[in-house]
Write a protein that holds these residues in place. Structure first.
Motif, PDB file in Angstrom:
ATOM      1  N   ASN A 145       0.849  -1.177   0.000  1.00  0.00           N
ATOM      2  CA  ASN A 145       0.000   0.000   0.000  1.00  0.00           C
ATOM      3  C   ASN A 145       0.890   1.233   0.000  1.00  0.00           C
ATOM      4  O   ASN A 145       1.780   1.370   0.833  1.00  0.00           O
ATOM      5  CB  ASN A 145      -0.901  -0.022   1.241  1.00  0.00           C
ATOM      6  CG  ASN A 145      -1.968   1.047   1.196  1.00  0.00           C
ATOM      7  OD1 ASN A 145      -1.751   2.114   0.652  1.00  0.00           O
ATOM      8  ND2 ASN A 145      -3.120   0.744   1.777  1.00  0.00           N
ATOM      9  N   LYS A 146       0.628   2.154  -0.922  1.00  0.00           N
ATOM     10  CA  LYS A 146       1.494   3.320  -1.067  1.00  0.00           C
ATOM     11  C   LYS A 146       1.328   4.302   0.081  1.00  0.00           C
ATOM     12  O   LYS A 146       2.281   4.983   0.455  1.00  0.00           O
ATOM     13  CB  LYS A 146       1.209   4.007  -2.397  1.00  0.00           C
ATOM     14  CG  LYS A 146       1.638   3.185  -3.580  1.00  0.00           C
ATOM     15  CD  LYS A 146       1.365   3.877  -4.871  1.00  0.00           C
ATOM     16  CE  LYS A 146       1.767   2.989  -6.023  1.00  0.00           C
ATOM     17  NZ  LYS A 146       1.422   3.572  -7.314  1.00  0.00           N
ATOM     18  N   LEU A 147       0.136   4.389   0.654  1.00  0.00           N
ATOM     19  CA  LEU A 147      -0.099   5.358   1.722  1.00  0.00           C
ATOM     20  C   LEU A 147       0.415   4.860   3.072  1.00  0.00           C
ATOM     21  O   LEU A 147       1.133   5.565   3.771  1.00  0.00           O
ATOM     22  CB  LEU A 147      -1.591   5.677   1.826  1.00  0.00           C
ATOM     23  CG  LEU A 147      -2.197   6.399   0.617  1.00  0.00           C
ATOM     24  CD1 LEU A 147      -3.694   6.571   0.789  1.00  0.00           C
ATOM     25  CD2 LEU A 147      -1.543   7.758   0.442  1.00  0.00           C
ATOM     26  N   THR A 148       0.039   3.656   3.448  1.00  0.00           N
ATOM     27  CA  THR A 148       0.398   3.143   4.773  1.00  0.00           C
ATOM     28  C   THR A 148       1.709   2.372   4.765  1.00  0.00           C
ATOM     29  O   THR A 148       2.324   2.200   5.818  1.00  0.00           O
ATOM     30  CB  THR A 148      -0.710   2.220   5.310  1.00  0.00           C
ATOM     31  OG1 THR A 148      -0.840   1.104   4.433  1.00  0.00           O
ATOM     32  CG2 THR A 148      -2.026   2.959   5.424  1.00  0.00           C
ATOM     33  N   GLY A 149       2.145   1.889   3.621  1.00  0.00           N
ATOM     34  CA  GLY A 149       3.365   1.099   3.553  1.00  0.00           C
ATOM     35  C   GLY A 149       3.159  -0.350   3.967  1.00  0.00           C
ATOM     36  O   GLY A 149       4.106  -1.110   4.056  1.00  0.00           O
ATOM     37  N   ARG A 150       1.918  -0.738   4.236  1.00  0.00           N
ATOM     38  CA  ARG A 150       1.624  -2.109   4.658  1.00  0.00           C
ATOM     39  C   ARG A 150       1.786  -3.058   3.478  1.00  0.00           C
ATOM     40  O   ARG A 150       1.374  -2.755   2.358  1.00  0.00           O
ATOM     41  CB  ARG A 150       0.204  -2.168   5.205  1.00  0.00           C
ATOM     42  CG  ARG A 150      -0.192  -3.500   5.734  1.00  0.00           C
ATOM     43  CD  ARG A 150      -1.541  -3.466   6.372  1.00  0.00           C
ATOM     44  NE  ARG A 150      -1.415  -2.994   7.737  1.00  0.00           N
ATOM     45  CZ  ARG A 150      -2.379  -3.061   8.640  1.00  0.00           C
ATOM     46  NH1 ARG A 150      -3.556  -3.556   8.314  1.00  0.00           N
ATOM     47  NH2 ARG A 150      -2.204  -2.620   9.862  1.00  0.00           N
ATOM     48  N   LYS A 151       2.364  -4.218   3.741  1.00  0.00           N
ATOM     49  CA  LYS A 151       2.594  -5.210   2.685  1.00  0.00           C
ATOM     50  C   LYS A 151       1.558  -6.318   2.797  1.00  0.00           C
ATOM     51  O   LYS A 151       1.317  -6.833   3.893  1.00  0.00           O
ATOM     52  CB  LYS A 151       4.004  -5.793   2.809  1.00  0.00           C
ATOM     53  CG  LYS A 151       5.094  -4.770   2.599  1.00  0.00           C
ATOM     54  CD  LYS A 151       6.444  -5.382   2.815  1.00  0.00           C
ATOM     55  CE  LYS A 151       7.250  -4.434   3.678  1.00  0.00           C
ATOM     56  NZ  LYS A 151       8.461  -4.962   4.178  1.00  0.00           N
ATOM     57  N   TRP A 152       0.979  -6.672   1.673  1.00  0.00           N
ATOM     58  CA  TRP A 152      -0.040  -7.721   1.608  1.00  0.00           C
ATOM     59  C   TRP A 152       0.467  -8.849   0.725  1.00  0.00           C
ATOM     60  O   TRP A 152       1.198  -8.630  -0.224  1.00  0.00           O
ATOM     61  CB  TRP A 152      -1.343  -7.183   1.004  1.00  0.00           C
ATOM     62  CG  TRP A 152      -1.964  -6.094   1.820  1.00  0.00           C
ATOM     63  CD1 TRP A 152      -1.704  -4.762   1.744  1.00  0.00           C
ATOM     64  CD2 TRP A 152      -2.938  -6.270   2.832  1.00  0.00           C
ATOM     65  NE1 TRP A 152      -2.460  -4.089   2.651  1.00  0.00           N
ATOM     66  CE2 TRP A 152      -3.228  -4.994   3.340  1.00  0.00           C
ATOM     67  CE3 TRP A 152      -3.592  -7.367   3.377  1.00  0.00           C
ATOM     68  CZ2 TRP A 152      -4.154  -4.785   4.348  1.00  0.00           C
ATOM     69  CZ3 TRP A 152      -4.512  -7.149   4.364  1.00  0.00           C
ATOM     70  CH2 TRP A 152      -4.781  -5.883   4.856  1.00  0.00           C
ATOM     71  N   VAL A 153       0.029 -10.054   1.063  1.00  0.00           N
ATOM     72  CA  VAL A 153       0.364 -11.225   0.249  1.00  0.00           C
ATOM     73  C   VAL A 153      -0.957 -11.808  -0.252  1.00  0.00           C
ATOM     74  O   VAL A 153      -1.855 -12.103   0.541  1.00  0.00           O
ATOM     75  CB  VAL A 153       1.132 -12.281   1.076  1.00  0.00           C
ATOM     76  CG1 VAL A 153       1.468 -13.472   0.205  1.00  0.00           C
ATOM     77  CG2 VAL A 153       2.390 -11.691   1.665  1.00  0.00           C
ATOM     78  N   HIS A 154      -1.052 -11.962  -1.568  1.00  0.00           N
ATOM     79  CA  HIS A 154      -2.268 -12.510  -2.186  1.00  0.00           C
ATOM     80  C   HIS A 154      -1.908 -13.762  -2.958  1.00  0.00           C
ATOM     81  O   HIS A 154      -0.768 -13.948  -3.380  1.00  0.00           O
ATOM     82  CB  HIS A 154      -2.893 -11.499  -3.164  1.00  0.00           C
ATOM     83  CG  HIS A 154      -3.219 -10.178  -2.548  1.00  0.00           C
ATOM     84  ND1 HIS A 154      -4.281  -9.985  -1.714  1.00  0.00           N
ATOM     85  CD2 HIS A 154      -2.595  -8.968  -2.650  1.00  0.00           C
ATOM     86  CE1 HIS A 154      -4.316  -8.726  -1.320  1.00  0.00           C
ATOM     87  NE2 HIS A 154      -3.302  -8.090  -1.885  1.00  0.00           N
ATOM     88  N   VAL A 155      -2.912 -14.599  -3.174  1.00  0.00           N
ATOM     89  CA  VAL A 155      -2.785 -15.727  -4.085  1.00  0.00           C
ATOM     90  C   VAL A 155      -3.814 -15.514  -5.175  1.00  0.00           C
ATOM     91  O   VAL A 155      -5.020 -15.410  -4.908  1.00  0.00           O
ATOM     92  CB  VAL A 155      -3.010 -17.069  -3.366  1.00  0.00           C
ATOM     93  CG1 VAL A 155      -3.054 -18.206  -4.377  1.00  0.00           C
ATOM     94  CG2 VAL A 155      -1.913 -17.314  -2.355  1.00  0.00           C
ATOM     95  N   ASP A 156      -3.356 -15.428  -6.410  1.00  0.00           N
ATOM     96  CA  ASP A 156      -4.257 -15.324  -7.559  1.00  0.00           C
ATOM     97  C   ASP A 156      -4.604 -16.740  -7.986  1.00  0.00           C
ATOM     98  O   ASP A 156      -3.728 -17.489  -8.440  1.00  0.00           O
ATOM     99  CB  ASP A 156      -3.582 -14.562  -8.708  1.00  0.00           C
ATOM    100  CG  ASP A 156      -3.249 -13.124  -8.324  1.00  0.00           C
ATOM    101  OD1 ASP A 156      -4.003 -12.552  -7.510  1.00  0.00           O
ATOM    102  OD2 ASP A 156      -2.234 -12.598  -8.815  1.00  0.00           O
TER     103      ASP A 156
END
Length: 187
Positions: free
Chosen positions: A151-162
């Motif tokens: 996330n560009k605003l919070t800097g939080r990193k997310w992991v997704h599975v497509d």
């Protein structure tokens, strides 16, 4: 033993005492002390004098070396105790490695149950089709490919599975216009 005259002083070499000390010099600690009683002048040769151990040790410095002692009786080398006491050590422990970090990188194929990230705390947050264990381990819930997002605003990193078969909505989130048959067809 025959007495030979000393040419410099005019006395016999056996009858003379120790050489005179120079002014301001320190006496050699390895030399024996002068005898306490003088030998009679009538005897031409001097008898060896008995010396006890206390006299030998008391006049020797604790830090003398063999090179400083020029006397014939350099017997005593004084040393202090060098054995270390048996103490406890504060080091000497180590913990086993925890093998933390990213296990499946972006674009890799994953199956349900595959561990994606092992971590302490939520450095990476679970996204779509990713679950989180009690030790914050992120794992895959559906077969697909891993995708990391930040996330560009919070800097939080997310992991997704497509998912490989495409996104499928859970029946709870299906709107009222679709029927149960349509939902089963999607699964």
């Amino acid at each position: 033993m025959e007495l030979t005259p000393d040419i410099r002083v005019g006395r016999s070499s056996l009858a003379r005492g120790p050489p005179p000390a120079a002014v301001g010099s320190v006496p050699n600690p390895c030399r024996l002390p002068p005898p306490s009683h003088s030998a009679p002048a009538t005897t031409p040769r001097s008898e060896p004098r008995r010396v006890n151990v206390k006299e030998l040790v008391s006049n020797v410095s604790a830090y003398t070396s063999a090179t400083e002692c020029s006397g014939a009786m350099s017997l005593v080398f004084r040393r202090w105790a060098t054995k270390k006491t048996a103490g406890s050590t504060k080091n000497g422990r180590d913990s086993n490695p925890k093998y933390l970090g990213v296990k499946k990188f972006g674009g890799e194929k994953v199956e349900p149950g595959n561990i994606i990230v092992r971590q302490r705390g939520t450095r990476f947050h679970p996204g779509n089709y990713v679950g989180m264990g009690k030790d914050h381990t992120l794992f895959c819930l559906k077969e697909g490919h891993v995708r990391f997002e930040r996330n560009k605003l919070t800097g939080r990193k997310w992991v997704h599975v497509d998912p490989m078969a495409g996104h499928a909505l859970h029946p709870v989130y299906v709107s009222g216009s679709t029927t149960a048959a349509d939902v089963e067809a999607q699964l």
